[in-house]
Design a protein around this motif. Sequence first.
Motif, mmCIF file in Angstrom:
data_model
loop_
_atom_site.group_PDB
_atom_site.id
_atom_site.type_symbol
_atom_site.label_atom_id
_atom_site.label_comp_id
_atom_site.label_asym_id
_atom_site.label_seq_id
_atom_site.Cartn_x
_atom_site.Cartn_y
_atom_site.Cartn_z
ATOM 1 N N ILE A 139 0.839 -1.197 0.000
ATOM 2 C CA ILE A 139 0.000 0.000 0.000
ATOM 3 C C ILE A 139 0.875 1.248 0.000
ATOM 4 O O ILE A 139 0.640 2.194 -0.753
ATOM 5 C CB ILE A 139 -0.943 -0.010 1.212
ATOM 6 N N PHE A 140 1.905 1.223 0.852
ATOM 7 C CA PHE A 140 2.769 2.387 0.956
ATOM 8 C C PHE A 140 3.456 2.684 -0.374
ATOM 9 O O PHE A 140 3.454 3.820 -0.854
ATOM 10 C CB PHE A 140 3.823 2.147 2.049
ATOM 11 N N LEU A 141 3.987 1.619 -0.987
ATOM 12 C CA LEU A 141 4.677 1.835 -2.267
ATOM 13 C C LEU A 141 3.698 2.277 -3.332
ATOM 14 O O LEU A 141 3.976 3.187 -4.118
ATOM 15 C CB LEU A 141 5.414 0.562 -2.688
ATOM 16 N N GLY A 142 2.523 1.627 -3.338
ATOM 17 C CA GLY A 142 1.514 1.984 -4.337
ATOM 18 C C GLY A 142 1.116 3.438 -4.223
ATOM 19 O O GLY A 142 0.984 4.158 -5.215
ATOM 20 N N LEU A 143 0.934 3.891 -2.967
ATOM 21 C CA LEU A 143 0.512 5.273 -2.775
ATOM 22 C C LEU A 143 1.644 6.246 -3.077
ATOM 23 O O LEU A 143 1.400 7.364 -3.544
ATOM 24 C CB LEU A 143 0.024 5.471 -1.344
ATOM 25 N N SER A 144 2.879 5.792 -2.807
ATOM 26 C CA SER A 144 4.005 6.685 -3.075
ATOM 27 C C SER A 144 4.043 7.084 -4.540
ATOM 28 O O SER A 144 4.474 8.191 -4.885
ATOM 29 C CB SER A 144 5.316 6.004 -2.714
ATOM 30 N N SER A 145 3.579 6.189 -5.401
ATOM 31 C CA SER A 145 3.632 6.499 -6.828
ATOM 32 C C SER A 145 2.727 7.678 -7.171
ATOM 33 O O SER A 145 2.848 8.276 -8.224
ATOM 34 C CB SER A 145 3.228 5.282 -7.643
ATOM 35 N N TYR A 146 1.792 8.020 -6.258
ATOM 36 C CA TYR A 146 0.924 9.164 -6.532
ATOM 37 C C TYR A 146 1.574 10.481 -6.124
ATOM 38 O O TYR A 146 1.088 11.546 -6.484
ATOM 39 C CB TYR A 146 -0.399 9.021 -5.772
ATOM 40 N N ILE A 147 2.662 10.396 -5.333
ATOM 41 C CA ILE A 147 3.210 11.627 -4.759
ATOM 42 C C ILE A 147 3.595 12.666 -5.824
ATOM 43 O O ILE A 147 3.183 13.823 -5.718
ATOM 44 C CB ILE A 147 4.423 11.324 -3.842
ATOM 45 N N TYR A 201 -10.888 9.548 -3.494
ATOM 46 C CA TYR A 201 -10.565 10.924 -3.790
ATOM 47 C C TYR A 201 -9.164 11.181 -3.253
ATOM 48 O O TYR A 201 -8.930 11.180 -2.058
ATOM 49 C CB TYR A 201 -11.604 11.795 -3.096
ATOM 50 N N ILE A 202 -8.203 11.348 -4.146
ATOM 51 C CA ILE A 202 -6.837 11.574 -3.688
ATOM 52 C C ILE A 202 -6.457 13.020 -3.885
ATOM 53 O O ILE A 202 -6.448 13.523 -5.004
ATOM 54 C CB ILE A 202 -5.821 10.720 -4.466
ATOM 55 N N ASP A 203 -6.166 13.691 -2.779
ATOM 56 C CA ASP A 203 -5.507 14.978 -2.886
ATOM 57 C C ASP A 203 -4.401 14.974 -1.836
ATOM 58 O O ASP A 203 -4.138 13.953 -1.208
ATOM 59 C CB ASP A 203 -6.494 16.138 -2.705
ATOM 60 N N GLY A 204 -3.766 16.111 -1.634
ATOM 61 C CA GLY A 204 -2.639 16.142 -0.709
ATOM 62 C C GLY A 204 -3.000 15.655 0.673
ATOM 63 O O GLY A 204 -2.261 14.883 1.290
ATOM 64 N N LEU A 205 -4.183 16.077 1.174
ATOM 65 C CA LEU A 205 -4.562 15.742 2.539
ATOM 66 C C LEU A 205 -4.739 14.239 2.717
ATOM 67 O O LEU A 205 -4.147 13.617 3.612
ATOM 68 C CB LEU A 205 -5.847 16.487 2.898
ATOM 69 N N SER A 206 -5.564 13.645 1.826
ATOM 70 C CA SER A 206 -5.830 12.219 2.010
ATOM 71 C C SER A 206 -4.562 11.402 1.753
ATOM 72 O O SER A 206 -4.329 10.388 2.411
ATOM 73 C CB SER A 206 -6.972 11.766 1.099
ATOM 74 N N LEU A 207 -3.721 11.854 0.836
ATOM 75 C CA LEU A 207 -2.496 11.106 0.556
ATOM 76 C C LEU A 207 -1.560 11.157 1.761
ATOM 77 O O LEU A 207 -0.967 10.139 2.151
ATOM 78 C CB LEU A 207 -1.815 11.669 -0.689
ATOM 79 N N THR A 208 -1.447 12.344 2.386
ATOM 80 C CA THR A 208 -0.601 12.444 3.579
ATOM 81 C C THR A 208 -1.083 11.472 4.657
ATOM 82 O O THR A 208 -0.294 10.726 5.251
ATOM 83 C CB THR A 208 -0.636 13.883 4.121
ATOM 84 N N PHE A 209 -2.377 11.498 4.907
ATOM 85 C CA PHE A 209 -2.932 10.593 5.914
ATOM 86 C C PHE A 209 -2.672 9.147 5.547
ATOM 87 O O PHE A 209 -2.256 8.334 6.379
ATOM 88 C CB PHE A 209 -4.436 10.836 6.059
ATOM 89 N N ALA A 210 -2.934 8.807 4.279
ATOM 90 C CA ALA A 210 -2.809 7.409 3.864
ATOM 91 C C ALA A 210 -1.375 6.930 3.983
ATOM 92 O O ALA A 210 -1.113 5.781 4.363
ATOM 93 C CB ALA A 210 -3.311 7.251 2.432
ATOM 94 N N LEU A 211 -0.431 7.824 3.678
ATOM 95 C CA LEU A 211 0.973 7.421 3.805
ATOM 96 C C LEU A 211 1.334 7.189 5.271
ATOM 97 O O LEU A 211 2.066 6.253 5.596
ATOM 98 C CB LEU A 211 1.884 8.488 3.183
ATOM 99 N N ILE A 212 0.810 8.032 6.157
ATOM 100 C CA ILE A 212 1.058 7.795 7.586
ATOM 101 C C ILE A 212 0.457 6.451 7.990
ATOM 102 O O ILE A 212 1.089 5.643 8.679
ATOM 103 C CB ILE A 212 0.452 8.925 8.435
#
Lengths: 141, 112, 806
Positions: free
Chosen positions: C42-50, C76-87
């Motif tokens: 999940i972390f790697l997958g989400l990192s690709s959105y950064i 819905y991915i924006d900066g806020l949800s991505l930050t949370f998801a990465l944490i």
Amino acid sequence: MKEPNDVILKTATKAAVVIILAFSIHLFLSGHHNPGGGFIGGLAFVAAVVLLYLVHGIEKVQKNIPVDFKKVAGIGVLISVFTGVGGMISGNPFLNQAFWMVDLPLFGKTEMATAVLFDVGVALAVIGASLTIIISISDDR
Amino acid sequence: METCMSIIIGILFAVGTYLILSKTLLRIILGTSIIGHGVNLLLLTMGGLKKGGPPLLGLNTLTFTDPLPQALILTAIVINFATTALFLVLSYRAYKVLGTDDVEQLRGYNDE
Amino acid sequence: MSWLHLIIALPFLCAILVPFLYQQFNPRIHTGWFILIVPLIIFLGLSSYIPAVSAGKIFYLTLPWIPAYDINLTAYIDGLSLTFALIISGIGFLVIWYSIYYLSRLKEALHNFYIYLLLFMGSMLGLVFSDNIFVLYVFWELTSISSFLLIAYWYEREKSRSGAQKSLLITVFGGLSMLAGFILLSMITDTYSIREMISQAAIIQAHLLFIPAMILILLGAFTKSAQFPFSIWLPDAMEAPTPISAYLHSATMVKAGIYIVARCTTIFGGDPAWFWLVTGIGLITLLYGSINAVRQTDLKALLAYSTISQLGLIMSLLGLGSAALYFQVGSAGTFYAIAIFAAIFHMVNHAVFKGCLFMAVGIIDHELGTRDIRRLGGLMHFMPVSFLMILVGSLSMAGLPPFNGFLSKELFFTSFLNALKMPFFNMETWGIILLIAAWVASVFTFVYCMIIIFKTFLGKKKDHKLKKKAHEAPVGMLIPPLILAALVVAIFFCPNVLAQHLLQPAWEAVLPALAATAPLVIKISPWHGFNTALLLTIGVIAAGTVLYITYEKWRSVYRYYPEALTLNNLYEWMLEKTEAGSRTITNWYMTGLVRDYLVYILGFTILLVGGTAVFFEGLAFDSSRDAAVNVYELVLLIGMVIAALTVLLAKSRLTSVIAVGTLGFMVVFFFVLLRAPDLALTQLVVETVTTVLFLLCLYHLPKLRREKIPLRFKAVNGVVSVAIGLVMTAVALSANSNQLFTSISGYYLDADKLAGAKNIVNAILVDFRGFDTMLEILVLTMAGFGVYTLIKLQLAVRRKENEGTK
């Protein structure tokens, strides 16, 4: 039940039961076009058997009619359900009935309907269930 | 006729309800039986009374009474019979096992 | 379906596999090693959105769930949800790693643990990515439930269970309020999508339901984020295994409230009520948490209170930042919006250093068997690595360089200093008080950080108070907190990498309108020169050191804390009263008497049927279409009334049974007169059989007694019965008089053509409505079997008993 001297009753019953049975079958068969049908035919049959029980006592009748009425009820329900499934096989909705006019050698132009088969199930279920109830209750001493 | 029937239905329901609210099991069963009759008559009345001949197409009449309520009532009669029988047996079993036919004493324990 | 949906679903899917893995490989291989892969993917997958997100792109992916109600699984991915998801996924990875060493594979029910953990991870990811309010709510409650399960993981402990119950009651209460708030919002805006609600913020702000919706949503956020006075569940939640405390109760789940407040800032922000509620409650929580943390003796409880206070800090920053929306556009807003940036930055920092601290405390607990400060001391030489981790984490929390906490603490002070300049919301007078409160809380924060370091690791070693010999933890257990400790330092030295790629987009997601007109240009640097914020920090260190050294002298102040008035007592009192109250009410109407229940049912029937008829003007009386009444019928009618009354008044069983039979036979006559031959035949036979049954049963039943019923009961019975009779009469009359549509019976008159039958009733039974009949005979058969079993089983038992006595 005790054994009173009721020769008249017993003799009359013999005749009455035959008449009632014949009438019940008539009611059943004529149900499609005249008053009658599975329920009434079945219930009239039950009445005849109850009369037998009243006059001759349970043990004697059960010895002479060795039928398990619980099974009769079950078979009746199964028949009705399967006639319903029959409708499904021919691509119609569940419980769809069909009828044909057939020329039989003796009866002339006669109607054949799957509904009658369904009614047989109804009648058997009514007979089986009602007699199970009555026999069970009168058996409980 | 419909008006008279409506009143009779009301009376049957009232009597049946009063019996159901009593404490004796037998009275309760008789009450359900009476309410059953009331329901059957209600169904029949709803379809309209004496609108024509019996619903048999073999008869040479032009108008027929409404057959649908009759079919429903037929079903109701048989089910009423079944439940009455079951209820009867249940109540006398309860009486034999527990020694009372008073609904108030059949209530069980307080913490249930 | 997209990759993103798959990522959210992955934890749920893997949770299904856990029992099989556990069964197959336990105890050879720790189940955690398999689970470890999930957050990593999940972390790697989400990192690709950064890269895309930091370039300002927003992803909006929809998967229909219940399209008929416009409920879709919109990610819905924006900066806020991505930050949370990465944490969530990053800390999740480390926590699972840590748990492999923390939880014994021989003693613990690992499959339960990992299923709950994955359930939580998935629902938390779903929560931050959802756009639809209902989907968001479902995930929100799922996090509450998984938190409940995890707190009660050691369910044989009384304290775990009560802690779990407390957290569930409070957070679910909040969740339901939040749902109500969202529904209010959807009523205002006519949409279920948060994104569309945000675009209609102006409409919402002008609406009458603005304040209720805001308070309800804030209730949800405050309960979840343990804000005062709902904070009481968090210290009790520390009964959970330490990995869970590190993960759910400091890094992720408690941040869900922060997330909601941040998301809703654009909807509610700029309003004084929102500003004061969020800032005020946040500051109170900050003070309450830090002051209470100082007096704790259990290390985990101390950390719990510190978490409460840090959450309050973040919350108050979000409140301050919302003032930026007071100005519609322009750089004046951006000046205050730094607070929002500080909030997001501190949230990330807190997740990192608090995770590190929790894991280190878990190591102490695990290796020494206690985490009571009074028993610990002088551990520095025995557990040097743990000491290092605690040192880094605590100093960062205290806001000292060179750790990341220093940076966000500086921004925290800057935000409060900026707020002094607000020319609205009465901030001219209140601003300085807010600043003082924030400063005092920081001093206490400094004090408890010192307590963690010095009381546990310095001073004399108290061997006699320990169950186990002090020693360092295995290397594998040390790695996850070490990674976090390294991050604490790394963020201090290059904060702008993080800021540019995640914090900036997150800030833009919170304040999209502002970002479009006056973007935030911020460069975090450890050194600003001697400005006011730095002076405040120095003041904190000085005052904190003094307070820590003199702690023994003033700690007795806490004894004056009124124990009876604590929130916990209030909670217990409310719980007790609610239970007692509901028991009283239930016992009042649940009398155990069938007669009473029947009166309720019939009473409602009368009210509903009668009331509806009156209310909708359904009552009608029209006898013009009535059929004529002839003499026979009149006689029959009177006979029926007499029969019915006989039943009512009969003193003997036989009379009443025969009266009912008579009634039945009169009904048969009616069927004949009313042209229903089938019915007449059936009723005739059935009535006969029924009467026979009754007579058979009389053999078993007792004689009728005179019922001793109080007059009051009799009167109620009578009134209810007469009312039922009247209602039924009214229904029958109205049904006949209101001919709203023509009868459908015309269709059945074609029975001959359709079913080949001349008896229409029979055709209906076996053909048109065959289903009714089939089920009817089924009922009949079941009743038959019921009677049979009731009697025969009893007979069999009795026979067996008789044989036994012989």
